[in-house]
Design a protein around this motif. Structure first.
Motif, mmCIF file in Angstrom:
data_model
loop_
_atom_site.group_PDB
_atom_site.id
_atom_site.type_symbol
_atom_site.label_atom_id
_atom_site.label_comp_id
_atom_site.label_asym_id
_atom_site.label_seq_id
_atom_site.Cartn_x
_atom_site.Cartn_y
_atom_site.Cartn_z
ATOM 1 N N ASP A 248 0.823 -1.208 0.000
ATOM 2 C CA ASP A 248 0.000 0.000 0.000
ATOM 3 C C ASP A 248 0.857 1.258 0.000
ATOM 4 O OD1 ASP A 248 -2.357 -1.370 -0.183
ATOM 5 O OD2 ASP A 248 -2.704 -1.431 1.983
ATOM 6 N N SER A 249 2.025 1.172 0.616
ATOM 7 C CA SER A 249 2.922 2.329 0.611
ATOM 8 C C SER A 249 3.423 2.595 -0.813
ATOM 9 C CB SER A 249 4.083 2.063 1.576
ATOM 10 O OG SER A 249 5.147 2.942 1.299
ATOM 11 N N VAL A 250 3.711 1.536 -1.548
ATOM 12 C CA VAL A 250 4.135 1.687 -2.949
ATOM 13 C C VAL A 250 3.011 2.319 -3.769
ATOM 14 C CG1 VAL A 250 4.716 0.394 -5.053
ATOM 15 C CG2 VAL A 250 5.817 -0.192 -2.868
ATOM 16 N N ARG A 251 1.784 1.815 -3.572
ATOM 17 C CA ARG A 251 0.657 2.360 -4.334
ATOM 18 C C ARG A 251 0.431 3.838 -4.019
ATOM 19 N NH1 ARG A 251 -4.333 1.023 -4.473
ATOM 20 N NH2 ARG A 251 -4.444 0.601 -2.239
ATOM 21 N N SER A 252 0.531 4.180 -2.742
ATOM 22 C CA SER A 252 0.312 5.590 -2.357
ATOM 23 C C SER A 252 1.352 6.501 -2.990
ATOM 24 C CB SER A 252 0.389 5.753 -0.838
ATOM 25 O OG SER A 252 -0.657 5.059 -0.235
ATOM 26 N N MET A 253 2.611 6.042 -2.964
ATOM 27 C CA MET A 253 3.662 6.890 -3.525
ATOM 28 C C MET A 253 3.484 7.041 -5.040
ATOM 29 S SD MET A 253 7.766 6.619 -2.893
ATOM 30 C CE MET A 253 8.849 7.836 -3.656
ATOM 31 N N LEU A 254 3.075 5.962 -5.689
ATOM 32 C CA LEU A 254 2.802 6.047 -7.132
ATOM 33 C C LEU A 254 1.732 7.094 -7.410
ATOM 34 C CD1 LEU A 254 2.574 2.481 -8.759
ATOM 35 C CD2 LEU A 254 3.876 4.439 -9.612
ATOM 36 N N LEU A 255 0.693 7.087 -6.579
ATOM 37 C CA LEU A 255 -0.419 8.016 -6.790
ATOM 38 C C LEU A 255 -0.011 9.443 -6.427
ATOM 39 C CD1 LEU A 255 -3.469 8.026 -7.616
ATOM 40 C CD2 LEU A 255 -3.967 8.092 -5.165
ATOM 41 N N ASP A 256 0.607 9.592 -5.271
ATOM 42 C CA ASP A 256 0.886 10.941 -4.763
ATOM 43 C C ASP A 256 1.995 11.643 -5.540
ATOM 44 O OD1 ASP A 256 -1.004 10.358 -2.881
ATOM 45 O OD2 ASP A 256 0.434 9.937 -1.267
ATOM 46 N N GLU A 257 3.030 10.903 -5.915
ATOM 47 C CA GLU A 257 4.181 11.549 -6.554
ATOM 48 C C GLU A 257 4.103 11.512 -8.076
ATOM 49 O OE1 GLU A 257 6.208 13.112 -4.595
ATOM 50 O OE2 GLU A 257 5.619 12.197 -2.679
ATOM 51 N N PHE A 258 3.479 10.462 -8.614
ATOM 52 C CA PHE A 258 3.479 10.296 -10.074
ATOM 53 C C PHE A 258 2.079 10.417 -10.695
ATOM 54 C CE2 PHE A 258 7.249 8.318 -8.409
ATOM 55 C CZ PHE A 258 8.237 8.560 -9.346
ATOM 56 N N GLY A 259 1.043 10.489 -9.859
ATOM 57 C CA GLY A 259 -0.321 10.571 -10.386
ATOM 58 C C GLY A 259 -0.733 9.322 -11.133
ATOM 59 N N ILE A 260 -0.169 8.175 -10.719
ATOM 60 C CA ILE A 260 -0.504 6.912 -11.388
ATOM 61 C C ILE A 260 -1.159 5.983 -10.375
ATOM 62 C CG2 ILE A 260 0.454 4.826 -12.469
ATOM 63 C CD1 ILE A 260 2.610 6.593 -13.716
ATOM 64 N N GLU A 261 -2.282 5.397 -10.764
ATOM 65 C CA GLU A 261 -3.001 4.523 -9.841
ATOM 66 C C GLU A 261 -2.927 3.066 -10.296
ATOM 67 O OE1 GLU A 261 -7.249 5.107 -9.493
ATOM 68 O OE2 GLU A 261 -7.315 4.136 -7.527
ATOM 69 N N ILE A 262 -2.468 2.195 -9.396
ATOM 70 C CA ILE A 262 -2.618 0.750 -9.599
ATOM 71 C C ILE A 262 -3.423 0.233 -8.394
ATOM 72 C CG2 ILE A 262 -0.440 0.554 -10.893
ATOM 73 C CD1 ILE A 262 0.783 -0.849 -8.419
ATOM 74 N N ALA A 263 -3.845 -1.037 -8.456
ATOM 75 C CA ALA A 263 -4.783 -1.537 -7.443
ATOM 76 C C ALA A 263 -4.141 -2.542 -6.510
ATOM 77 C CB ALA A 263 -5.998 -2.159 -8.122
ATOM 78 N N SER A 264 -4.724 -2.672 -5.315
ATOM 79 C CA SER A 264 -4.392 -3.780 -4.424
ATOM 80 C C SER A 264 -5.369 -4.915 -4.730
ATOM 81 C CB SER A 264 -4.538 -3.314 -2.970
ATOM 82 O OG SER A 264 -5.868 -2.947 -2.724
ATOM 83 N N SER A 265 -5.504 -5.879 -3.843
ATOM 84 C CA SER A 265 -6.529 -6.893 -4.090
ATOM 85 C C SER A 265 -7.345 -7.159 -2.836
ATOM 86 C CB SER A 265 -5.936 -8.186 -4.650
ATOM 87 O OG SER A 265 -7.002 -8.998 -5.174
ATOM 88 N N PHE A 266 -8.175 -8.182 -2.874
ATOM 89 C CA PHE A 266 -9.169 -8.444 -1.841
ATOM 90 C C PHE A 266 -8.775 -9.636 -0.973
ATOM 91 C CE2 PHE A 266 -11.331 -6.820 -5.610
ATOM 92 C CZ PHE A 266 -12.038 -5.752 -5.088
ATOM 93 N N GLY A 267 -9.334 -9.683 0.209
ATOM 94 C CA GLY A 267 -9.286 -10.859 1.074
ATOM 95 C C GLY A 267 -7.891 -11.436 1.188
ATOM 96 N N PRO A 268 -7.737 -12.743 0.872
ATOM 97 C CA PRO A 268 -6.455 -13.416 1.079
ATOM 98 C C PRO A 268 -5.311 -12.840 0.238
ATOM 99 C CG PRO A 268 -7.995 -14.822 -0.136
ATOM 100 C CD PRO A 268 -8.785 -13.653 0.358
ATOM 101 N N LEU A 269 -5.633 -12.119 -0.820
ATOM 102 C CA LEU A 269 -4.574 -11.594 -1.697
ATOM 103 C C LEU A 269 -4.162 -10.165 -1.343
ATOM 104 C CD1 LEU A 269 -5.546 -13.066 -5.185
ATOM 105 C CD2 LEU A 269 -3.710 -13.808 -3.648
ATOM 106 N N HIS A 270 -4.889 -9.542 -0.425
ATOM 107 C CA HIS A 270 -4.519 -8.178 -0.059
ATOM 108 C C HIS A 270 -3.137 -8.184 0.597
ATOM 109 C CE1 HIS A 270 -5.315 -3.925 0.662
ATOM 110 N NE2 HIS A 270 -4.530 -4.113 1.705
ATOM 111 N N GLY A 271 -2.279 -7.293 0.110
ATOM 112 C CA GLY A 271 -0.908 -7.251 0.640
ATOM 113 C C GLY A 271 0.022 -8.247 -0.037
#
Lengths: 412, 412
Positions: free
Chosen positions: A333-356
């Motif tokens: 999630d830290s990687v995703r946040s930095m991608l969004l905040d610094e580069f304006g690029i969004e990728i996704a996490s996943s659900f349930g057992p695959l989250h993280g």
């Protein structure tokens, strides 16, 4: 205190939806309003049906959007077909198989749920054998499950369903207009998709189609709405569909020349859907699938060259979503946040057992383009370096560029 | 063959919806897409809730749109509150009381339906006496029924409901942001509206609000969605809400800081709703109601001066819809078609027993403006003359102009 004017920051959206929208769709959506029974609007509804049939690869008469997001379409299909106690077989290979179960259960279905490991799909024979045991009225399943990034081959299952007189209902939200979905050829009786993925139209509509096998059920369960003709309580149809808003028998009357009043069709969303479908057919279905495959290939090569690995069974990878294993010890999630905040690029996490455990990178519709893939690879590399991940620095983008340039040479 | 580019002819829309939309709303809707969990988007969701509370005149925490047209909001409210066998009292004074009945019946309610003549409303005492007899869990009723153009006073009914511990659920689709609707002051427990009328946002969303009395029911009936955490079938809650898409207990989790995944919020529609609410609050609620009263007055004076008569009980006229008796021997639909085809102006017919008997002219939201009223009167006169109706030629527009000019003098 008054709210601020709407401000929308620029984003590159590489998730499994909602994805970016072609500016031509947004332009169409800025057109002024038409009344719902204005002939200019009803002919637009008809032309939308014509285009939808082509995109959904069907000769079914009924092909129209439900005014709601994808799961509104799924629920409309399931609650219009399933009656209390009906046996429904759900082969689930991810979170969206869970959603089908959830909805079918609320419809009163007697559910037979089979699972396979997340990251793989079913051997069709397993499902066919299960059908013989269970003898369900309906097999409901997902075509492409974005939660695990897998795509289930449906052709054999469809053939078996038809032979055993079982209805096949398919959630093709993640695949239509990004991968080949042959509604008629694969014997799919009812199919649902959504606007916010490969159709590249804003979220809020769920186009669906169904054939005469399903229409026959709707006719049996139909009840005319009170207040339209007379206000007295009419004879009760005990098999009546439980929802009014999602009642396909009423929706099809509204989408027929009778135009029997139901809801007020979502004007602006329909403009967007019409234009989005037009752009898909202008590009060509085959050409569009090829574009999705090309960008997927470039992304996959780039991810692997960088030194990351992919999640799941490679043979049944969903071409529109790429699941990447999060390297040991990295906070995804830290990687995703930095991608969004610094580069304006969004990728996704996943659900349930695959989250993280995995990131999910979408390549869908208008978002599925060379520029987006290259910028995502370059930015992801930079963010991972900031997170102290050991990588083959520089190689990800080069590998993706190779794919695009070889492609160009091939087509010369 | 490819479809044509979208072409939308210019229209003046004087119906009870969908109505014209302020160009600033359409501009907001042409903004690019944001991901559903992008902080810029979730803060937009929060700010939309803040604005909605003001427009709905409530301190309720829960105030958010359902992603569907108005009846999706009505069904969400009713199916989340009503359980099999619950007694629901529905005082109906038009077609949309019939819709409440239709939906509540599908929810399994035991319905007690009372009617009053179309064109009038209920003496609140009649409803209060009926409540004492029936002892319902819920009174569900329409505030402004566009089919008959009447508005039901709700204050006494709300007070009685609270005293008798009955829930009051109100369909305020035709009134919110066009007429005064005091959710909290009138003791309304659950209230639903739609975007395509006085909110002047395209059709496709149903903003609603409810208080802690309703929230308590949702908490009891709540069930967590499978596939979000684990895929196993959880213990069944026998009081579970029958719909997944319209389950307010799940929707409120999605609209809470938990952001528990449900649907993908309709991005572009939310932009439109946000901007539409902003424009309403910028204008001011009182000022907006006064604008609706002024244009209604001008329209009514014009219609009467022309020599036409109004339908229904004048004291309880809905300020946002004016019902005009179709003169003896005139084909109402032919008049409407000519207005649309030759003048680009749309007015509405009505439903059931009133079809062919009245026209309905809306003055809602952005459509509710002097220019539209004057052009409608002038065009209607011309069309009626073509239909050989005897009129006081020229007097309709003059009477409306008098209203506007006196108004100006008054405010000097």
């Amino acid at each position: 205190m008054l709210a601020n004017r709407l401000q929308v920051p620029a984003r590159t959206i590489m998730t499994p939806g909602p994805v970016e929208v072609d500016p031509r769709v947004l332009q169409a959506m800025s057109s002024s309003i038409l009344g719902q029974f204005d002939p200019s609007f009803t002919s637009l509804m008809n032309e939308t049906m014509v285009q939808l049939r082509k995109v959904l690869q069907t000769e079914n008469h009924w092909a129209f959007p439900v005014d709601g997001t994808s799961r509104a379409g799924i629920e409309a299909m399931l609650c219009s077909v399933i009656e209390e106690g009906d046996k429904v077989l759900i082969p689930s290979f991810g979170r969206f198989g869970g959603l089908l179960t959830e909805i079918a259960e609320r419809c009163g279905a007697q559910i037979h749920l089979i699972h396979c490991e997340w990251g793989s799909v079913f051997d069709p024979q397993v499902i066919i054998e299960e059908m013989k045991k269970v003898r369900p009225k309906v097999v409901a399943m997902v075509h492409g499950d974005t939660s695990t990034g897998r795509m289930q081959p449906l052709e054999e299952i469809g053939k078996a369903c038809r032979e055993q007189d079982v209805l096949l209902i398919v959630d093709a939200v993640a695949t239509v207009a990004g991968a080949d979905v042959r509604t008629d050829e694969w014997n799919i009786d009812g199919l649902i998709t959504g606007t916010q993925k490969c159709l590249s139209v804003p979220a809020g509509m769920a186009p669906l189609t169904y054939n005469d096998r399903i229409e026959a059920i709707l006719q049996e369960r139909k009840s005319i709405e009170k207040g339209l003709v007379s206000d007295s309580i009419s004879a009760n149809n005990s098999r009546k569909i439980r929802s009014n808003y999602l009642d396909l028998s009423q929706l099809q009357d509204y989408w027929s020349p009778a135009r029997l009043n139901h809801h007020t069709e979502a004007t602006t969303m329909l403009y967007g859907l019409y234009e989005g479908l037009r752009l898909i057919l202008e590009e060509g279905l085959e050409e569009r699938f090829e574009r999705h495959r090309l960008n997927e290939r470039a992304l996959v090569k780039g991810i692997e060259a960088m030194g990351l690995s992919l999640f799941g069974d490679a043979e049944h990878k969903l071409p529109t979503v790429t699941c990447v294993n999060i390297p040991e010890g990295v906070d995804g999630d830290s990687v995703r946040s930095m991608l969004l905040d610094e580069f304006g690029i969004e990728i996704a996490s996943s659900f349930g057992p695959l989250h993280g455990k995995i990131w999910r990178i979408g390549t869908m519709g208008y978002s599925c383009q060379q520029r987006n893939v290259l910028l995502t690879l370059a930015s992801l590399e930079a963010v991972l370096l900031r997170h102290k991940v050991k990588l083959h620095v520089g190689e990800g983008v080069q590998a993706a560029l190779d794919v695009y340039q070889n492609k160009e040479r091939l087509s010369l």
